[in-house]
Write an enzyme that holds these catalytic residues in place. Sequence first.
Site, mmCIF file in Angstrom:
data_model
loop_
_atom_site.group_PDB
_atom_site.id
_atom_site.type_symbol
_atom_site.label_atom_id
_atom_site.label_comp_id
_atom_site.label_asym_id
_atom_site.label_seq_id
_atom_site.Cartn_x
_atom_site.Cartn_y
_atom_site.Cartn_z
ATOM 1 C CB SER A 171 -0.908 0.013 1.228
ATOM 2 O OG SER A 171 -0.122 0.025 2.409
ATOM 3 C CE1 TYR A 172 3.635 1.368 4.137
ATOM 4 C CE2 TYR A 172 5.969 0.939 3.841
ATOM 5 C CZ TYR A 172 4.862 1.001 4.660
ATOM 6 O OH TYR A 172 4.993 0.715 5.986
ATOM 7 N N GLY A 173 2.941 4.271 -1.296
ATOM 8 C CA GLY A 173 2.894 5.061 -2.526
ATOM 9 C C GLY A 173 1.494 5.630 -2.642
#
Length: 326
Positions: free
Chosen positions: A55-57
């Site tokens: 889920s990073y970004g």
Amino acid sequence: MQTLQKLSLPNMGCGTWAWGNQLLWGYDESMDDQLQAVFNLCVNNGVTLFDTGDSYGTGRLNGRSELLLGRFHREYVGSNQENICIATKLAAYPWRWTRQSMVKACQASAQRLGRNVDLVQMHWSTANYAPWQEGQLLDGLADVYEQGLVKGIGLSNYGPKRLKQVQKKFAQRGVPISTLQVQYSLLSTYPVTQLHLKDVCDELGIKLIAYSPLALGLLTGKYSVGGSFPKGIRGLLFRQILPGVRSLLACLQEVAQSRNKTMSQVAINWCICKGTIPIPGAKNVEQARENIGALGWQLDAGEIAELDTAAANSNKKMVQNIFQTQ
């Protein structure tokens, strides 16, 4: 089931939440060369664990952190190459509710990385709000291990009660839990002092990873009441917390000066002395170099006790992750 290589975990890792996150950390693509230099410097100095998440970004940059890590790993030439350990966390999105969705998520992460994930972690527990969802996701996590897609599996934001339940569930399938990741720093001692998670992890043979060991930058000494604050959400948080933590920061500064180290280095070293693997983030080479300066020495018992007391007496604490379970 395949025989899996053992996970190799260093004393400190590098968190990559900021790599692709515009909202909180102001990322933009012009930073990529600098981030590659951060990666190279870390690996070269034995900081071989990189923690990311699917889920990073933010927004269109979703998955950006994994894509960058995959690219940096491919382009890296130098020492400790064989020890690089990329750990990702799979989000418990509401639309992920079958065990197969976890296997697919892990495969998608591997595709973005261009290599297998070494350590795959459940990003958070759904026990607090959708307990029915969690069983299938955990089964999927164990499937990923059994299928030989990863070297190890871990959990994130789990408390002792849930951890023991999951460990028991996995043990029946012969699947070990390698790591547990929680928010832990001088401003967030709750998981260890109140939940006693370190004792439970030691008992179960699980390594405790400390995320946000610098409390989003509050423990670096860069910010002070009346000084300038970072933009956005962090700035709002710092305005609330800083006035109540002045005595802790003063203690940290005192120890840092007597040691000829920076406040960041002392705060990270404190986490290492507590038997955890801190994963401070770094957006540029200076920050990475500073983090690396936390290695190769240790605070003594007196300094640790002093910092413990200052932390316990602090009027303010970091906000706990809303997904942290008991």
